[in-house]
Scaffold this motif. Structure first.
Motif, PDB file in Angstrom:
ATOM      1  N   ALA A 121       1.543   1.283  -4.943  1.00 51.06           N
ATOM      2  CA  ALA A 121       2.301   2.513  -4.728  1.00 51.06           C
ATOM      3  C   ALA A 121       2.373   2.867  -3.244  1.00 51.06           C
ATOM      4  CB  ALA A 121       1.673   3.658  -5.517  1.00 51.06           C
ATOM      5  N   GLY A 122       1.269   2.671  -2.525  1.00 51.64           N
ATOM      6  CA  GLY A 122       1.267   2.986  -1.096  1.00 51.64           C
ATOM      7  C   GLY A 122       2.234   2.126  -0.309  1.00 51.64           C
ATOM      8  N   LEU A 123       2.233   0.816  -0.571  1.00 54.74           N
ATOM      9  CA  LEU A 123       3.144  -0.078   0.142  1.00 54.74           C
ATOM     10  C   LEU A 123       4.593   0.165  -0.269  1.00 54.74           C
ATOM     11  CD1 LEU A 123       1.060  -3.385   0.065  1.00 54.74           C
ATOM     12  CD2 LEU A 123       1.526  -1.917   2.037  1.00 54.74           C
ATOM     13  N   LYS A 124       4.830   0.497  -1.526  1.00 52.56           N
ATOM     14  CA  LYS A 124       6.187   0.831  -1.962  1.00 52.56           C
ATOM     15  C   LYS A 124       6.727   2.034  -1.204  1.00 52.56           C
ATOM     16  CE  LYS A 124       6.674  -0.787  -6.734  1.00 52.56           C
ATOM     17  NZ  LYS A 124       6.799  -0.362  -8.152  1.00 52.56           N
ATOM     18  N   MET A 125       5.907   3.066  -1.076  1.00 48.94           N
ATOM     19  CA  MET A 125       6.337   4.265  -0.363  1.00 48.94           C
ATOM     20  C   MET A 125       6.556   3.963   1.119  1.00 48.94           C
ATOM     21  SD  MET A 125       3.855   7.077  -2.143  1.00 48.94           S
ATOM     22  CE  MET A 125       4.375   8.360  -1.004  1.00 48.94           C
ATOM     23  N   LEU A 126       5.663   3.164   1.719  1.00 49.80           N
ATOM     24  CA  LEU A 126       5.804   2.824   3.135  1.00 49.80           C
ATOM     25  C   LEU A 126       7.100   2.057   3.389  1.00 49.80           C
ATOM     26  CD1 LEU A 126       4.619   2.671   6.002  1.00 49.80           C
ATOM     27  CD2 LEU A 126       3.428   0.587   5.293  1.00 49.80           C
ATOM     28  N   LEU A 127       7.369   1.031   2.576  1.00 52.38           N
ATOM     29  CA  LEU A 127       8.594   0.259   2.744  1.00 52.38           C
ATOM     30  C   LEU A 127       9.827   1.098   2.464  1.00 52.38           C
ATOM     31  CD1 LEU A 127       7.543  -3.139   1.111  1.00 52.38           C
ATOM     32  CD2 LEU A 127       7.807  -2.628   3.535  1.00 52.38           C
ATOM     33  N   GLY A 128       9.742   1.981   1.446  1.00 53.30           N
ATOM     34  CA  GLY A 128      10.871   2.857   1.145  1.00 53.30           C
ATOM     35  C   GLY A 128      11.166   3.811   2.280  1.00 53.30           C
ATOM     36  N   LEU A 129      10.128   4.400   2.873  1.00 52.23           N
ATOM     37  CA  LEU A 129      10.302   5.314   4.006  1.00 52.23           C
ATOM     38  C   LEU A 129      10.959   4.606   5.191  1.00 52.23           C
ATOM     39  CD1 LEU A 129       6.939   7.308   4.026  1.00 52.23           C
ATOM     40  CD2 LEU A 129       9.223   8.328   3.941  1.00 52.23           C
ATOM     41  N   MET A 130      10.453   3.450   5.541  1.00 54.39           N
ATOM     42  CA  MET A 130      10.957   2.755   6.718  1.00 54.39           C
ATOM     43  C   MET A 130      12.369   2.226   6.495  1.00 54.39           C
ATOM     44  SD  MET A 130       7.438   0.791   7.905  1.00 54.39           S
ATOM     45  CE  MET A 130       8.082   0.363   9.508  1.00 54.39           C
ATOM     46  N   THR A 131      12.655   1.749   5.296  1.00 50.86           N
ATOM     47  CA  THR A 131      14.002   1.261   4.998  1.00 50.86           C
ATOM     48  C   THR A 131      15.010   2.402   5.008  1.00 50.86           C
ATOM     49  OG1 THR A 131      13.052  -0.496   3.622  1.00 50.86           O
ATOM     50  CG2 THR A 131      15.402  -0.031   3.356  1.00 50.86           C
ATOM     51  N   ALA A 132      14.649   3.521   4.368  1.00 51.09           N
ATOM     52  CA  ALA A 132      15.562   4.672   4.343  1.00 51.09           C
ATOM     53  C   ALA A 132      15.775   5.232   5.743  1.00 51.09           C
ATOM     54  CB  ALA A 132      14.999   5.744   3.418  1.00 51.09           C
ATOM     55  N   TYR A 174      -4.943 -10.181  -6.835  1.00 50.29           N
ATOM     56  CA  TYR A 174      -4.323  -8.882  -6.608  1.00 50.29           C
ATOM     57  C   TYR A 174      -2.938  -9.028  -5.978  1.00 50.29           C
ATOM     58  CZ  TYR A 174      -8.761  -6.525  -7.591  1.00 50.29           C
ATOM     59  OH  TYR A 174      -9.891  -6.029  -8.210  1.00 50.29           O
ATOM     60  N   GLN A 175      -2.813  -9.928  -5.010  1.00 47.88           N
ATOM     61  CA  GLN A 175      -1.506 -10.083  -4.375  1.00 47.88           C
ATOM     62  C   GLN A 175      -0.453 -10.584  -5.343  1.00 47.88           C
ATOM     63  OE1 GLN A 175      -4.298 -11.680  -3.488  1.00 47.88           O
ATOM     64  NE2 GLN A 175      -3.952 -13.811  -2.883  1.00 47.88           N
ATOM     65  N   GLY A 176      -0.872 -11.380  -6.327  1.00 44.33           N
ATOM     66  CA  GLY A 176       0.076 -11.838  -7.328  1.00 44.33           C
ATOM     67  C   GLY A 176       0.603 -10.702  -8.183  1.00 44.33           C
ATOM     68  N   MET A 177      -0.236  -9.687  -8.427  1.00 41.07           N
ATOM     69  CA  MET A 177       0.223  -8.530  -9.204  1.00 41.07           C
ATOM     70  C   MET A 177       1.030  -7.549  -8.363  1.00 41.07           C
ATOM     71  SD  MET A 177      -2.886  -7.520 -11.817  1.00 41.07           S
ATOM     72  CE  MET A 177      -4.249  -7.657 -10.654  1.00 41.07           C
ATOM     73  N   ILE A 178       0.735  -7.454  -7.066  1.00 39.94           N
ATOM     74  CA  ILE A 178       1.288  -6.383  -6.242  1.00 39.94           C
ATOM     75  C   ILE A 178       2.561  -6.789  -5.513  1.00 39.94           C
ATOM     76  CG2 ILE A 178       0.847  -4.903  -4.253  1.00 39.94           C
ATOM     77  CD1 ILE A 178      -2.132  -4.968  -5.034  1.00 39.94           C
ATOM     78  N   VAL A 179       2.543  -7.940  -4.834  1.00 41.53           N
ATOM     79  CA  VAL A 179       3.611  -8.288  -3.888  1.00 41.53           C
ATOM     80  C   VAL A 179       4.996  -8.374  -4.531  1.00 41.53           C
ATOM     81  CG1 VAL A 179       4.433 -10.094  -2.317  1.00 41.53           C
ATOM     82  CG2 VAL A 179       2.029  -9.392  -2.286  1.00 41.53           C
ATOM     83  N   PRO A 180       5.176  -9.016  -5.714  1.00 39.89           N
ATOM     84  CA  PRO A 180       6.540  -9.143  -6.239  1.00 39.89           C
ATOM     85  C   PRO A 180       7.232  -7.812  -6.538  1.00 39.89           C
ATOM     86  CG  PRO A 180       5.083 -10.709  -7.302  1.00 39.89           C
ATOM     87  CD  PRO A 180       4.207  -9.788  -6.520  1.00 39.89           C
ATOM     88  N   GLY A 181       6.481  -6.728  -6.704  1.00 38.83           N
ATOM     89  CA  GLY A 181       7.114  -5.456  -7.040  1.00 38.83           C
ATOM     90  C   GLY A 181       7.163  -4.458  -5.903  1.00 38.83           C
ATOM     91  N   LEU A 182       6.982  -4.914  -4.657  1.00 38.11           N
ATOM     92  CA  LEU A 182       6.894  -3.977  -3.544  1.00 38.11           C
ATOM     93  C   LEU A 182       8.241  -3.354  -3.179  1.00 38.11           C
ATOM     94  CD1 LEU A 182       4.354  -5.621  -1.066  1.00 38.11           C
ATOM     95  CD2 LEU A 182       3.997  -3.749  -2.671  1.00 38.11           C
ATOM     96  N   ALA A 183       9.326  -4.078  -3.367  1.00 42.55           N
ATOM     97  CA  ALA A 183      10.642  -3.526  -3.021  1.00 42.55           C
ATOM     98  C   ALA A 183      11.037  -2.464  -4.035  1.00 42.55           C
ATOM     99  CB  ALA A 183      11.687  -4.641  -2.972  1.00 42.55           C
ATOM    100  N   SER A 184      11.136  -1.209  -3.579  1.00 45.65           N
ATOM    101  CA  SER A 184      11.459  -0.091  -4.467  1.00 45.65           C
ATOM    102  C   SER A 184      12.832   0.459  -4.122  1.00 45.65           C
ATOM    103  CB  SER A 184      10.398   1.014  -4.345  1.00 45.65           C
ATOM    104  OG  SER A 184      10.773   2.155  -5.090  1.00 45.65           O
ATOM    105  N   ALA A 185      13.850   0.063  -4.897  1.00 49.28           N
ATOM    106  CA  ALA A 185      15.201   0.581  -4.668  1.00 49.28           C
ATOM    107  C   ALA A 185      15.256   2.076  -4.952  1.00 49.28           C
ATOM    108  CB  ALA A 185      16.198  -0.174  -5.542  1.00 49.28           C
ATOM    109  N   PHE A 186      14.517   2.529  -5.961  1.00 49.39           N
ATOM    110  CA  PHE A 186      14.516   3.948  -6.295  1.00 49.39           C
ATOM    111  C   PHE A 186      13.957   4.786  -5.145  1.00 49.39           C
ATOM    112  CE2 PHE A 186      11.985   7.562  -7.822  1.00 49.39           C
ATOM    113  CZ  PHE A 186      12.979   8.341  -8.383  1.00 49.39           C
TER     114      PHE A 186
END
Length: 280
Positions: A86-97, A143-155
């Protein structure tokens, strides 16, 4: 002649309240039944007619659930994947937006349309390609196998972008004149003005990561790496009739942390979700 002195708007309001009460009942009653069933034994659960209240509030099923499977280890795995994911999703979403709104890059409106199109793609479509990639990288049961593929959050990117369009540009222009770079403008000005939106995206990301079942089930087969939703399957008795009381107790243990986060963030959720709703 008797004249109805009540405002005409009051009648539709009553219908709205009744509809809302019905919707709340549909959502809340299963949770109430789950909590009550977690205190029942097998005889009570299969008794007809249905008995709502348990005969005893002894936490027998909770003790059985925690002794049957290592909930502590499952909780740690879920906490790690949820916090990091969740933290990395929010970080990537903030920077992309931020880049889509405040950075003068070519074709940024096209990139925004790509983000919108990504919202329309069901996650189940990319399960097999993601699994093949994770297996090729040797990330199964990690852990990286569970986390990394879902990091890109379009929402998250979409919601942040819509909110950033409502922010006064004069503040960022003044910060730029003072020599602030993009990262300074993002963390010192944009983020403090985006509390409700961050809370809304954070809640959605936390709930999604915490409740994720299908992807961890595919990439994890070692019990010591299982998350709580996957670990609940170990409570099933496949040799006979499942003890639903024990399963409901385990489900309550999985649900309570998410409900706690929801109640902590509920004041900011609605404001965050409606921010930028009328922004083009």
């Amino acid at each position: 002649m008797i004249v109805d002195a009540r405002p005409r708007a009051a009648r539709p309001a009553v219908g709205g309240y009744l509809t809302m009460a019905l919707a709340v009942a549909v959502m809340v009653l299963p949770l109430v039944w789950m909590a009550l069933a977690s205190f029942k034994d097998m005889d009570e659960l299969y008794r007809l007619p249905i008995q709502w209240l348990p005969e005893s509030l002894a936490p027998t099923n909770y003790v059985t659930a925690t002794q049957t499977v290592p909930f502590g280890m499952f909780f740690v795995n879920s906490a790690v994947t949820t916090v990091l994911g969740a933290g990395l999703k929010m970080l990537l979403g903030l920077m992309t937006a931020y880049a889509l709104v405040f950075v003068d890059i070519p074709f940024r409106r096209f990139f925004f349309y790509v983000v919108v199109c990504a919202l329309l793609v069901p996650q189940q479509i990319v399960l097999i390609p993601n699994y093949a990639l994770v297996a090729e990288l040797g990330w199964l049961n990690t852990y990286q196998g569970m986390i990394v593929p879902g990091l890109a959050s379009a929402f998250g990117t979409f919601l942040f972008r819509q909110h950033f369009l409502t922010l006064p540009r004069s503040i960022l222009e003044a910060a730029e004149l003072d020599g602030a770079g993009h990262l300074q403008r993002l963390w010192r000005f944009v983020v403090p003005l985006s509390g409700p939106t961050i809370a809304a995206v954070g809640l959605v990301s936390i709930v999604t990561e915490w409740n994720d079942y299908l992807w961890p089930l595919l990439v994890i087969d070692r019990p010591e790496m299982m998350t709580l939703p996957v670990g609940l399957t170990l409570l099933m008795n496949f040799d006979g009739v499942p003890d639903w009381g024990v399963i409901m107790a385990g489900t309550v243990l999985v649900t309570v942390p998410v409900l706690a986060v929801f109640f902590l963030l509920q004041r900011r959720i609605v404001a965050g979700l409606v921010t930028g709703a009328v922004t083009g």
